[in-house]
Write an enzyme that holds these catalytic residues in place. Sequence first.
Site, PDB file in Angstrom:
ATOM      1  N   ASN A 208       0.850  -1.192   0.000  1.00  0.00           N
ATOM      2  CA  ASN A 208       0.000   0.000   0.000  1.00  0.00           C
ATOM      3  C   ASN A 208       0.885   1.242   0.000  1.00  0.00           C
ATOM      4  OD1 ASN A 208       0.474   0.876   2.854  1.00  0.00           O
ATOM      5  ND2 ASN A 208      -0.360  -1.160   3.247  1.00  0.00           N
ATOM      6  N   ASP A 276      -4.555  -6.157   4.960  1.00  0.00           N
ATOM      7  CA  ASP A 276      -5.593  -6.987   5.579  1.00  0.00           C
ATOM      8  C   ASP A 276      -5.477  -8.453   5.156  1.00  0.00           C
ATOM      9  OD1 ASP A 276      -6.903  -5.028   7.117  1.00  0.00           O
ATOM     10  OD2 ASP A 276      -7.798  -4.194   5.302  1.00  0.00           O
ATOM     11  N   LYS A 286       8.914 -17.774  -9.400  1.00  0.00           N
ATOM     12  CA  LYS A 286       8.269 -16.667 -10.094  1.00  0.00           C
ATOM     13  C   LYS A 286       7.156 -17.226 -10.985  1.00  0.00           C
ATOM     14  CE  LYS A 286       9.024 -12.948 -13.286  1.00  0.00           C
ATOM     15  NZ  LYS A 286       9.754 -12.585 -14.483  1.00  0.00           N
ATOM     16  N   ASP A 304      -4.984  -9.427  12.951  1.00  0.00           N
ATOM     17  CA  ASP A 304      -5.142  -8.001  13.280  1.00  0.00           C
ATOM     18  C   ASP A 304      -4.267  -7.734  14.507  1.00  0.00           C
ATOM     19  OD1 ASP A 304      -5.987  -5.510  14.330  1.00  0.00           O
ATOM     20  OD2 ASP A 304      -7.834  -5.680  13.156  1.00  0.00           O
ATOM     21  N   PHE A 323      -4.599   3.583  14.808  1.00  0.00           N
ATOM     22  CA  PHE A 323      -4.940   4.586  13.811  1.00  0.00           C
ATOM     23  C   PHE A 323      -6.084   4.034  12.981  1.00  0.00           C
ATOM     24  CE2 PHE A 323      -2.034   8.217  13.419  1.00  0.00           C
ATOM     25  CZ  PHE A 323      -1.143   7.914  14.437  1.00  0.00           C
ATOM     26  N   LYS A 337     -14.849   1.449  15.266  1.00  0.00           N
ATOM     27  CA  LYS A 337     -13.605   0.657  15.120  1.00  0.00           C
ATOM     28  C   LYS A 337     -12.868   0.565  16.456  1.00  0.00           C
ATOM     29  CE  LYS A 337     -11.395   0.742  11.125  1.00  0.00           C
ATOM     30  NZ  LYS A 337     -10.582   1.267  10.011  1.00  0.00           N
ATOM     31  N   LYS A 341     -12.010  -3.012  18.025  1.00  0.00           N
ATOM     32  CA  LYS A 341     -10.622  -3.481  18.190  1.00  0.00           C
ATOM     33  C   LYS A 341     -10.229  -3.585  19.662  1.00  0.00           C
ATOM     34  CE  LYS A 341      -8.959  -2.419  13.723  1.00  0.00           C
ATOM     35  NZ  LYS A 341      -7.892  -2.953  12.882  1.00  0.00           N
TER      36      LYS A 341
HETATM   37  N1  CTP Z   1      -4.055  -2.913  12.081  1.00  0.00           N
HETATM   38  C1  CTP Z   1      -3.304  -3.944  12.583  1.00  0.00           C
HETATM   39  N2  CTP Z   1      -3.323  -5.158  11.955  1.00  0.00           N
HETATM   40  C2  CTP Z   1      -4.061  -5.357  10.836  1.00  0.00           C
HETATM   41  C3  CTP Z   1      -4.840  -4.293  10.311  1.00  0.00           C
HETATM   42  C4  CTP Z   1      -4.806  -3.083  10.953  1.00  0.00           C
HETATM   43  O1  CTP Z   1      -2.633  -3.759  13.597  1.00  0.00           O
HETATM   44  N3  CTP Z   1      -4.040  -6.536  10.251  1.00  0.00           N
HETATM   45  C5  CTP Z   1      -4.075  -1.643  12.805  1.00  0.00           C
HETATM   46  C6  CTP Z   1      -3.439  -0.486  12.087  1.00  0.00           C
HETATM   47  O2  CTP Z   1      -2.076  -0.353  12.419  1.00  0.00           O
HETATM   48  C7  CTP Z   1      -4.262   0.681  12.618  1.00  0.00           C
HETATM   49  C8  CTP Z   1      -5.617   0.086  12.873  1.00  0.00           C
HETATM   50  O3  CTP Z   1      -5.412  -1.316  12.961  1.00  0.00           O
HETATM   51  O4  CTP Z   1      -3.771   1.121  13.874  1.00  0.00           O
HETATM   52  C9  CTP Z   1      -6.680   0.389  11.878  1.00  0.00           C
HETATM   53  O5  CTP Z   1      -6.327   0.052  10.594  1.00  0.00           O
HETATM   54  P1  CTP Z   1      -7.388   0.188   9.395  1.00  0.00           P
HETATM   55  O6  CTP Z   1      -6.733  -0.265   8.149  1.00  0.00           O
HETATM   56  O7  CTP Z   1      -8.006   1.534   9.405  1.00  0.00           O
HETATM   57  O8  CTP Z   1      -8.470  -0.792   9.906  1.00  0.00           O
HETATM   58  P2  CTP Z   1      -8.909  -2.195   9.427  1.00  0.00           P
HETATM   59  O9  CTP Z   1      -8.856  -3.119  10.564  1.00  0.00           O
HETATM   60  O10 CTP Z   1      -8.161  -2.625   8.224  1.00  0.00           O
HETATM   61  O11 CTP Z   1     -10.435  -1.946   9.117  1.00  0.00           O
HETATM   62  P3  CTP Z   1     -11.186  -1.682   7.751  1.00  0.00           P
HETATM   63  O12 CTP Z   1     -10.401  -2.379   6.676  1.00  0.00           O
HETATM   64  O13 CTP Z   1     -12.503  -2.280   8.012  1.00  0.00           O
HETATM   65  O14 CTP Z   1     -11.242  -0.198   7.592  1.00  0.00           O
END
Ligand code: CTP
Length: 397
Positions: A208, A276, A286, A304, A323, A337, A341
């Site tokens: 990303n 995710d 490859k 997560d 965040f 969220k 979490k």
């Molecule tokens: N985060 C994490 N581990 C993951 C995904 C996210 O620790 N596998 C943490 C990020 O570092 C951030 C927070 O979760 O502090 C929120 O990330 P975000 O991408 O906004 O949330 P998601 O859980 O991916 O939710 P969504 O995709 O539904 O927006």
Amino acid sequence: MLTGKSILLIVGGGIAAFKTLELVRLLRAQGASVTPVLTEGGAQFVTPLSLAALAGETVHRELFDLTAEAEMGHIELSRAADLVVVAPATADLMGRMVGGLADDLATTLLLATDKRVLIAPAMNVRMWEHPATRRNANALREDGILFVGPTEGDMACGEYGPGRMAEPAEIRAAIAAALGGGPLQGRHVLVTSGPTHEPVDPVRYIANRSSGTQGAAIAAALRDLGARVTLVTGPASVPAPTGVDVVPVETARQMLAAVEAAEPADAAVFAAAVADWHVRAASEQKIKKGAGGLPELALAENPDILATVSQRATGRPRLVVGFAAETESVVETATAKRARKGCDWLLANDVSPETGIMGGTENRVVLITETGAEDWPRMSKQAVADRLARRIAEALG
Ligand code: CTP
């Protein structure tokens, strides 16, 4: 903060001397007083007048200065400060420190002081790598002299490599660390940062746009308040700050393992943009285009990390900060969220492309806590980091 601290700043003769003017400004902004000493070489690069104006103090230059001797002798000058800082420390000055010479005001002060000495070396890359400088640096370290930098980068002489003086903000941080006593002294804070790379095959990956700027700034701000910081970072495009323990990782699963290995922590800030999903069966070879048609990538969910750490029954950091990168209904989505979490605070930001936040230098966040949402004005990621670090220090008490 450096309120009430006094720094004796020796400015050596190198092109990097111009950066010490910014250093003086930063130190004074944090409440420190700065007594400047300008070497003969230093005066070729900065004027005594600009140094005196920024420091708000007389610039000391001569060893045999009768007025100064009548008011404050050089021995007293060397001991009145809480810390002696040499920036830039040239190869010549380092060599004279090793030899214990005292043939000008700077070296005399360095020999006479009973305070800790921090040096910020700056010189051409070949001079820094010369065996004589290596020997001198080792000898100074053995004498208990503290170092900040040099760092690697483009140099004024047109070459590239180690030898650049550390940036003023880094020197200020090293000064704060050397003086100790920050509000996060003795605390361990974990920070995740950057994107993750999830391999498709040995040469391709899913990633990303995160640059790691916000996470690196948070790690530096926490370090500046005296914390021991572990920065677990994916492949970021900005360098990790100095003075923090850096654990580089690539994937989300490696990031979780690194976080767990670095615990226990008093607080944790999860600023990484973690993917995710990962590719379920990443190919060992490859993937070739050809007869088999288009490859199908089956995805599996990543752990997560924020939720795992937040919801742990025992050994959870006292304060867990996440965040939330959102593109719509920022506060409502982020409030939900935070609850889902299980973290204590959530810093929500709008990462819609028109905000320029993802990968940019500014941020606009809303801090969501148990008691509500607090809107922070748009500011630099550095300022967000400083404010967050201060709030963390307050919360840990
Ligand atoms: N985060 C994490 N581990 C993951 C995904 C996210 O620790 N596998 C943490 C990020 O570092 C951030 C927070 O979760 O502090 C929120 O990330 P975000 O991408 O906004 O949330 P998601 O859980 O991916 O939710 P969504 O995709 O539904 O927006």
